[in-house]
Design a protein around this motif. Structure first.
Motif, PDB file in Angstrom:
ATOM      1  N   THR A 102       1.120  -1.255  -0.185  1.00  0.00           N
ATOM      2  CA  THR A 102       0.321   0.253  -0.108  1.00  0.00           C
ATOM      3  C   THR A 102       0.965   1.287  -0.286  1.00  0.00           C
ATOM      4  O   THR A 102       1.988   1.197   0.779  1.00  0.00           O
ATOM      5  CB  THR A 102      -0.867  -0.201   1.265  1.00  0.00           C
ATOM      6  N   ARG A 103       0.286   2.164  -0.174  1.00  0.00           N
ATOM      7  CA  ARG A 103       1.008   3.243  -0.083  1.00  0.00           C
ATOM      8  C   ARG A 103       1.978   4.409   0.931  1.00  0.00           C
ATOM      9  O   ARG A 103       2.733   4.323   0.966  1.00  0.00           O
ATOM     10  CB  ARG A 103       0.153   4.650  -1.317  1.00  0.00           C
ATOM     11  N   ASP A 104       0.937   3.769   1.786  1.00  0.00           N
ATOM     12  CA  ASP A 104       1.290   4.275   3.277  1.00  0.00           C
ATOM     13  C   ASP A 104       2.087   3.706   4.038  1.00  0.00           C
ATOM     14  O   ASP A 104       3.751   4.148   4.500  1.00  0.00           O
ATOM     15  CB  ASP A 104      -0.287   3.493   4.356  1.00  0.00           C
ATOM     16  N   GLN A 105       2.704   1.929   3.538  1.00  0.00           N
ATOM     17  CA  GLN A 105       3.680   0.812   3.511  1.00  0.00           C
ATOM     18  C   GLN A 105       4.655   1.716   2.774  1.00  0.00           C
ATOM     19  O   GLN A 105       5.779   1.455   3.848  1.00  0.00           O
ATOM     20  CB  GLN A 105       3.290  -0.236   3.032  1.00  0.00           C
ATOM     21  N   ILE A 107       5.397   4.336   2.082  1.00  0.00           N
ATOM     22  CA  ILE A 107       6.330   6.092   2.310  1.00  0.00           C
ATOM     23  C   ILE A 107       7.085   5.472   3.880  1.00  0.00           C
ATOM     24  O   ILE A 107       7.685   5.882   3.995  1.00  0.00           O
ATOM     25  CB  ILE A 107       4.137   6.789   2.650  1.00  0.00           C
ATOM     26  N   GLU A 108       5.964   4.330   4.475  1.00  0.00           N
ATOM     27  CA  GLU A 108       6.493   4.000   5.849  1.00  0.00           C
ATOM     28  C   GLU A 108       8.062   3.527   6.121  1.00  0.00           C
ATOM     29  O   GLU A 108       8.863   3.987   6.590  1.00  0.00           O
ATOM     30  CB  GLU A 108       5.796   3.029   6.984  1.00  0.00           C
ATOM     31  N   ASP A 117      10.393  12.579   2.784  1.00  0.00           N
ATOM     32  CA  ASP A 117       9.303  12.034   3.428  1.00  0.00           C
ATOM     33  C   ASP A 117       9.072  12.052   2.041  1.00  0.00           C
ATOM     34  O   ASP A 117       9.931  13.295   1.690  1.00  0.00           O
ATOM     35  CB  ASP A 117       9.268  14.266   3.899  1.00  0.00           C
ATOM     36  N   ARG A 119       5.757  11.848   1.000  1.00  0.00           N
ATOM     37  CA  ARG A 119       4.053  11.314   0.826  1.00  0.00           C
ATOM     38  C   ARG A 119       4.357  12.272  -0.654  1.00  0.00           C
ATOM     39  O   ARG A 119       2.705  11.850  -0.802  1.00  0.00           O
ATOM     40  CB  ARG A 119       3.275  12.058   2.014  1.00  0.00           C
TER      41      ARG A 119
END
Length: 168
Positions: A102-105, A107-108, A117, A119
Protein backbone atom coordinates in the motif's frame (compact mmCIF):
# COMPACT_ATOMS: atom_id res chain seq x y z
CA UNK A 1 39.38 9.70 -8.06
CA UNK A 2 36.95 11.03 -5.45
CA UNK A 3 35.05 8.89 -2.93
CA UNK A 4 31.84 8.93 -4.98
CA UNK A 5 33.58 7.11 -7.81
CA UNK A 6 35.14 4.45 -5.57
CA UNK A 7 31.61 3.22 -4.86
CA UNK A 8 31.54 2.06 -8.48
CA UNK A 9 34.95 0.35 -8.69
CA UNK A 10 33.42 -3.12 -9.13
CA UNK A 11 31.22 -2.15 -12.07
CA UNK A 12 33.92 0.00 -13.67
CA UNK A 13 36.30 -2.96 -13.53
CA UNK A 14 33.62 -5.16 -15.08
CA UNK A 15 33.07 -2.54 -17.78
CA UNK A 16 36.78 -2.50 -18.55
CA UNK A 17 36.67 -6.27 -19.15
CA UNK A 18 33.48 -5.89 -21.22
CA UNK A 19 34.98 -3.14 -23.37
CA UNK A 20 37.97 -5.34 -24.24
CA UNK A 21 35.68 -7.79 -26.06
CA UNK A 22 32.92 -5.34 -27.06
CA UNK A 23 31.35 -6.36 -30.37
CA UNK A 24 28.04 -4.48 -30.56
CA UNK A 25 29.45 -1.44 -32.38
CA UNK A 26 27.74 -2.42 -35.64
CA UNK A 27 24.20 -2.52 -34.23
CA UNK A 28 21.73 -0.07 -35.68
CA UNK A 29 19.62 2.17 -33.41
CA UNK A 30 16.43 0.64 -34.85
CA UNK A 31 14.69 -2.27 -33.12
CA UNK A 32 15.67 -5.13 -35.44
CA UNK A 33 12.61 -7.19 -34.46
CA UNK A 34 10.27 -4.17 -34.39
CA UNK A 35 9.55 -4.69 -30.70
CA UNK A 36 9.34 -2.46 -27.63
CA UNK A 37 9.00 -4.00 -24.17
CA UNK A 38 7.74 -2.04 -21.18
CA UNK A 39 8.60 -4.00 -18.05
CA UNK A 40 9.47 -3.65 -14.40
CA UNK A 41 12.91 -2.80 -13.10
CA UNK A 42 12.84 -5.96 -10.96
CA UNK A 43 16.20 -7.74 -11.16
CA UNK A 44 14.49 -11.11 -11.63
CA UNK A 45 13.48 -10.07 -15.15
CA UNK A 46 15.97 -10.47 -18.00
CA UNK A 47 13.91 -9.09 -20.91
CA UNK A 48 16.18 -10.25 -23.74
CA UNK A 49 16.56 -13.82 -22.45
CA UNK A 50 12.88 -14.01 -21.45
CA UNK A 51 11.82 -13.35 -25.05
CA UNK A 52 14.64 -15.08 -26.94
CA UNK A 53 16.05 -11.76 -28.13
CA UNK A 54 19.54 -10.47 -28.80
CA UNK A 55 20.94 -6.98 -28.26
CA UNK A 56 19.47 -4.67 -30.87
CA UNK A 57 16.28 -6.68 -31.35
CA UNK A 58 14.05 -4.53 -29.13
CA UNK A 59 13.72 -1.30 -27.21
CA UNK A 60 13.48 -2.06 -23.48
CA UNK A 61 11.78 0.45 -21.18
CA UNK A 62 11.87 -0.30 -17.46
CA UNK A 63 10.33 1.31 -14.40
CA UNK A 64 8.86 0.29 -11.07
CA UNK A 65 5.75 -1.77 -11.76
CA UNK A 66 5.97 -1.73 -15.59
CA UNK A 67 3.67 1.28 -15.59
CA UNK A 68 2.71 3.18 -18.72
CA UNK A 69 3.54 6.73 -17.68
CA UNK A 70 3.77 9.90 -19.76
CA UNK A 71 7.49 9.30 -20.14
CA UNK A 72 6.88 5.75 -21.36
CA UNK A 73 4.35 7.05 -23.89
CA UNK A 74 6.82 9.71 -25.07
CA UNK A 75 9.49 7.05 -25.47
CA UNK A 76 7.13 4.76 -27.38
CA UNK A 77 6.26 7.57 -29.80
CA UNK A 78 9.95 8.04 -30.54
CA UNK A 79 10.45 4.29 -30.86
CA UNK A 80 7.50 3.91 -33.24
CA UNK A 81 8.30 6.86 -35.47
CA UNK A 82 12.09 6.87 -35.43
CA UNK A 83 13.38 3.47 -34.29
CA UNK A 84 11.31 0.82 -36.07
CA UNK A 85 8.94 -0.18 -33.26
CA UNK A 86 5.86 -1.90 -34.74
CA UNK A 87 4.63 -3.82 -31.69
CA UNK A 88 4.62 -3.15 -27.97
CA UNK A 89 4.56 -5.57 -25.04
CA UNK A 90 3.71 -4.42 -21.52
CA UNK A 91 5.07 -7.05 -19.14
CA UNK A 92 4.09 -6.99 -15.48
CA UNK A 93 5.23 -9.79 -13.18
CA UNK A 94 4.21 -11.93 -10.24
CA UNK A 95 5.34 -10.96 -6.74
CA UNK A 96 5.76 -7.32 -7.73
CA UNK A 97 6.22 -5.00 -4.77
CA UNK A 98 4.25 -2.29 -6.62
CA UNK A 99 1.25 -4.67 -6.74
CA UNK A 100 1.47 -5.90 -3.17
CA UNK A 101 2.22 -2.87 -1.01
CA UNK A 102 0.00 0.00 0.00
CA UNK A 103 1.01 3.62 -0.35
CA UNK A 104 1.24 3.93 3.44
CA UNK A 105 3.51 0.87 3.63
CA UNK A 106 5.87 2.22 0.98
CA UNK A 107 6.02 5.66 2.60
CA UNK A 108 6.60 4.17 6.07
CA UNK A 109 9.35 1.85 4.80
CA UNK A 110 11.22 4.65 3.05
CA UNK A 111 10.77 7.15 5.86
CA UNK A 112 11.84 4.60 8.51
CA UNK A 113 14.93 3.57 6.54
CA UNK A 114 16.08 7.03 5.48
CA UNK A 115 14.03 9.71 7.18
CA UNK A 116 13.11 11.12 3.76
CA UNK A 117 9.57 12.48 3.42
CA UNK A 118 8.20 10.95 0.20
CA UNK A 119 4.50 11.69 0.70
CA UNK A 120 4.46 13.97 -2.36
CA UNK A 121 5.50 11.18 -4.74
CA UNK A 122 3.13 9.05 -6.80
CA UNK A 123 4.66 5.58 -6.78
CA UNK A 124 2.23 4.12 -9.34
CA UNK A 125 1.16 1.37 -6.97
CA UNK A 126 -1.23 -1.25 -8.30
CA UNK A 127 -4.28 -2.53 -6.41
CA UNK A 128 -5.41 -4.92 -9.18
CA UNK A 129 -2.50 -5.96 -11.40
CA UNK A 130 -4.55 -7.44 -14.25
CA UNK A 131 -6.92 -4.46 -14.39
CA UNK A 132 -4.00 -2.03 -14.29
CA UNK A 133 -2.27 -3.95 -17.07
CA UNK A 134 -5.46 -3.79 -19.14
CA UNK A 135 -5.78 -0.05 -18.48
CA UNK A 136 -2.13 0.59 -19.32
CA UNK A 137 -2.27 -1.36 -22.59
CA UNK A 138 -5.44 0.51 -23.53
CA UNK A 139 -3.67 3.78 -22.78
CA UNK A 140 -1.06 2.84 -25.40
CA UNK A 141 -3.67 1.67 -27.93
CA UNK A 142 -5.55 4.94 -27.66
CA UNK A 143 -2.53 7.27 -27.56
CA UNK A 144 -3.08 9.49 -30.62
CA UNK A 145 0.61 9.99 -31.35
CA UNK A 146 1.32 6.34 -32.09
CA UNK A 147 0.69 4.86 -35.55
CA UNK A 148 -2.86 3.48 -35.93
CA UNK A 149 -3.08 -0.27 -35.55
CA UNK A 150 0.25 -0.71 -33.75
CA UNK A 151 0.16 -4.12 -32.04
CA UNK A 152 -0.05 -3.83 -28.24
CA UNK A 153 -0.24 -6.70 -25.76
CA UNK A 154 -0.21 -7.05 -22.00
CA UNK A 155 1.50 -9.98 -20.32
CA UNK A 156 2.32 -11.32 -16.86
CA UNK A 157 5.75 -12.85 -16.29
CA UNK A 158 5.98 -15.47 -13.56
CA UNK A 159 9.24 -14.88 -11.67
CA UNK A 160 9.08 -18.42 -10.22
CA UNK A 161 8.81 -20.27 -13.55
CA UNK A 162 10.03 -17.86 -16.23
CA UNK A 163 6.74 -18.26 -18.13
CA UNK A 164 4.95 -15.41 -19.84
CA UNK A 165 1.15 -15.36 -19.97
CA UNK A 166 -0.98 -13.12 -22.22
CA UNK A 167 -3.19 -11.01 -19.95
CA UNK A 168 -4.46 -7.95 -21.82
Amino acid sequence: MNNEHTSFDDVLAANDAYAQTFDLHGLQARAARGLAVVTCMDSRIDPLAMLGLNPGDAKIIRNAGARVTEDVLRTLVLGAHLLGVERIMVVAHTNCKMASATRDQVIETIETASGVDVRSLDFGLVADQRQTLENDTQKIRSWPFLPPGIAVGGFIYDVATGRLEPAA
